[in-house]
Scaffold this motif. Structure first.
Motif, mmCIF file in Angstrom:
data_model
loop_
_atom_site.group_PDB
_atom_site.id
_atom_site.type_symbol
_atom_site.label_atom_id
_atom_site.label_comp_id
_atom_site.label_asym_id
_atom_site.label_seq_id
_atom_site.Cartn_x
_atom_site.Cartn_y
_atom_site.Cartn_z
ATOM 1 N N GLY A 36 0.794 -1.226 0.000
ATOM 2 C CA GLY A 36 0.000 0.000 0.000
ATOM 3 C C GLY A 36 0.823 1.270 0.000
ATOM 4 O O GLY A 36 0.312 2.345 -0.329
ATOM 5 N N VAL A 37 2.117 1.165 0.308
ATOM 6 C CA VAL A 37 2.951 2.368 0.384
ATOM 7 C C VAL A 37 3.209 2.985 -0.985
ATOM 8 O O VAL A 37 3.715 4.113 -1.077
ATOM 9 N N VAL A 38 2.878 2.274 -2.073
ATOM 10 C CA VAL A 38 3.082 2.833 -3.416
ATOM 11 C C VAL A 38 1.757 2.997 -4.172
ATOM 12 O O VAL A 38 1.751 3.258 -5.374
ATOM 13 N N PHE A 39 0.645 2.856 -3.469
ATOM 14 C CA PHE A 39 -0.677 2.914 -4.095
ATOM 15 C C PHE A 39 -1.364 4.227 -3.738
ATOM 16 O O PHE A 39 -1.460 4.587 -2.571
ATOM 17 N N ASN A 72 7.823 -2.501 -9.869
ATOM 18 C CA ASN A 72 8.923 -2.930 -9.009
ATOM 19 C C ASN A 72 9.240 -1.846 -7.979
ATOM 20 O O ASN A 72 8.566 -0.814 -7.913
ATOM 21 N N GLU A 73 10.301 -2.072 -7.211
ATOM 22 C CA GLU A 73 10.609 -1.186 -6.084
ATOM 23 C C GLU A 73 11.121 0.189 -6.509
ATOM 24 O O GLU A 73 11.299 1.077 -5.657
ATOM 25 N N SER A 74 11.342 0.405 -7.795
ATOM 26 C CA SER A 74 11.761 1.730 -8.258
ATOM 27 C C SER A 74 10.594 2.714 -8.276
ATOM 28 O O SER A 74 10.806 3.929 -8.376
ATOM 29 N N LYS A 101 16.979 -1.496 2.151
ATOM 30 C CA LYS A 101 16.106 -1.632 0.987
ATOM 31 C C LYS A 101 14.736 -2.194 1.374
ATOM 32 O O LYS A 101 14.548 -2.753 2.443
ATOM 33 N N ALA A 102 13.789 -2.044 0.436
ATOM 34 C CA ALA A 102 12.447 -2.606 0.581
ATOM 35 C C ALA A 102 12.217 -3.616 -0.542
ATOM 36 O O ALA A 102 12.727 -3.443 -1.654
ATOM 37 N N TYR A 103 11.445 -4.670 -0.243
ATOM 38 C CA TYR A 103 11.211 -5.732 -1.212
ATOM 39 C C TYR A 103 9.742 -6.141 -1.254
ATOM 40 O O TYR A 103 9.123 -6.372 -0.208
ATOM 41 N N THR A 108 -0.543 -5.457 -8.960
ATOM 42 C CA THR A 108 0.403 -6.567 -9.059
ATOM 43 C C THR A 108 1.833 -6.030 -8.974
ATOM 44 O O THR A 108 2.120 -4.915 -9.422
ATOM 45 N N PHE A 109 2.732 -6.855 -8.410
ATOM 46 C CA PHE A 109 4.060 -6.380 -8.042
ATOM 47 C C PHE A 109 5.134 -7.379 -8.459
ATOM 48 O O PHE A 109 4.973 -8.587 -8.310
ATOM 49 N N ASN A 110 6.223 -6.849 -8.966
ATOM 50 C CA ASN A 110 7.321 -7.663 -9.459
ATOM 51 C C ASN A 110 8.266 -8.024 -8.299
ATOM 52 O O ASN A 110 8.727 -7.141 -7.576
#
Length: 375
Positions: free
Chosen positions: A140-143, A153-155, A255-257, A331-333
């Motif tokens: 949720g931190v990127v939504f 992806n994490e970028s 880092k975050a994954y 969806t996430f890589n």
């Protein structure tokens, strides 16, 4: 690895780890996995003054560990730094899973627990010379709630706005943890799980209540990245093992994954399959268009706020914000986790669905038997 002899003559590890928020859904599975590994003594914390054990194999494992000293429970509020320092004394690694209830969109509460609490966890780790901190974050931190995400992806940067207080404060907490990497000897890593399912989740009781009716919200075409709970646990353990090596610390520290089952699928097909595993065959499908659903949800949300003031209800099942989560592609890589953490799912979606449903049905039958005995 060093070891100590237990009172029964058995050999047990001498390394301690700590798990915050340890009576939560995923954290219970994490504690059990750490104990089963035989590598750790586990100090697990939560808000309750004493630990209450329920039915299930993992709970029996925990009960045995509490009796022989392989596990110790501590009542800890992450908002209390002194309690955290006491809990982390002598600990090598901390798995920080504690967070405010994501079903309650209370910014003050989420900030106190998720941000200030995480700040305290970091400080306590440094005070106690903890070597590694593995933080449970969220996809949720990127939504942003308005735009779908497909194989990101994490970028992908944090959005300018968030759909709710939970996502906003989890992003702030994640930043704190990543920034702390390398300070006072502490190594950190953040795990962003997809939509977690398994025994103890909130999905199966809801589907069970729906009976033979299968609801589809929106056009029913959105994809999600589900992840079986044991795979999330595996991702956390992979992160810790990676940080424990010199090369891994250089590569993954700070880092975050993303961690998913690496099997993105239509969300409503997934729920349909889980519904069937619970024993409901020949489901009756009802599709509700968003144009119809949104006005109803706003009305329900307004009513809920009034009822909550009088303590009539504690949780709201559906809100406009939740609709954003369940009707967008998400969806996430996981290629970075696979390459740098050595993460691959250990349980497939298909097997996870069967295991989750089987565990839930067994738990439900145990509860019903207890009710019958009492009455």
């Amino acid at each position: 690895m060093g070891s100590l002899c237990g009172g029964d003559g058995s050999v047990r590890p001498e390394k301690w780890c700590a798990v915050t928020g340890a009576r939560g859904f995923m954290a219970r599975h994490l504690v059990a996995a750490l104990l089963r590994s035989g590598e750790w003594l586990v100090r697990f914390t939560d808000l309750a003054p004493v630990v209450m054990l329920g039915p299930g194999d993992d709970e029996a494992l925990l009960a045995d560990a509490l009796r022989d000293g392989r596990a110790v429970y501590a009542s800890v509020d992450v908002r209390n730094l002194d309690q955290l320092i006491e809990a982390f004394e002598g600990v090598d690694v901390v798995f920080h899973t504690a967070a405010a209830d994501h079903t309650k969109n209370n910014l003050q509460l989420h900030y106190e627990v998720n941000v200030e609490g995480t700040k305290n966890v970091v400080e306590a780790c440094m005070t106690c010379k903890v070597k590694r901190l593995i933080h449970t974050s969220s996809t949720g931190v990127v939504f942003d709630g308005d735009h779908g995400l497909l194989d990101v992806n994490e970028s992908l940067p944090y959005p300018e706005k968030f759909p709710d207080a939970y996502a906003q404060t989890k992003a702030e907490a994640e930043k704190l943890v990543m920034k702390a990497n390398g300070i006072n000897g502490l190594l950190t890593c953040c795990i962003r799980p997809g939509s977690i399912f398994g025994h103890g989740d909130m999905i199966m009781p809801f589907l069970d209540q729906c009976g033979k009716t299968h609801f589809i919200l929106g056009d029913g075409k959105n994809f999600d990245d589900f992840v079986y709970v044991e795979n999330v646990v595996h991702g956390h353990i992979c992160a810790d093992k990676t940080l424990s090596t010199m090369d891994g610390a250089k590569t993954s520290g700070g880092k975050a994954y993303f961690i998913t089952n690496m099997e993105p699928m239509n969300m409503w097909d997934f729920l349909y399959m889980l519904h069937e595993e619970l024993g409901y065959k020949r489901l009756f499908k009802i599709r509700i268009p968003l144009l119809v659903l949104k006005p109803i949800c706003y009305l329900v949300e307004w009513s809920y706020k009034i009822l909550q003031q009088y303590g009539v209800c504690q949780h709201q099942l559906l809100t406009p914000t939740k609709i954003k989560y369940i009707t967008h592609n998400r969806t996430f890589n996981c290629n970075r986790a696979a390459k740098e953490l050595g993460y691959t799912p250990i349980v497939t979606i298909k097997d996870g669905l069967k295991l989750a449903a089987k565990s839930y049905i067994r738990w439900k039958n145990n509860i019903e038997e207890k009710i019958m005995i009492v009455t």
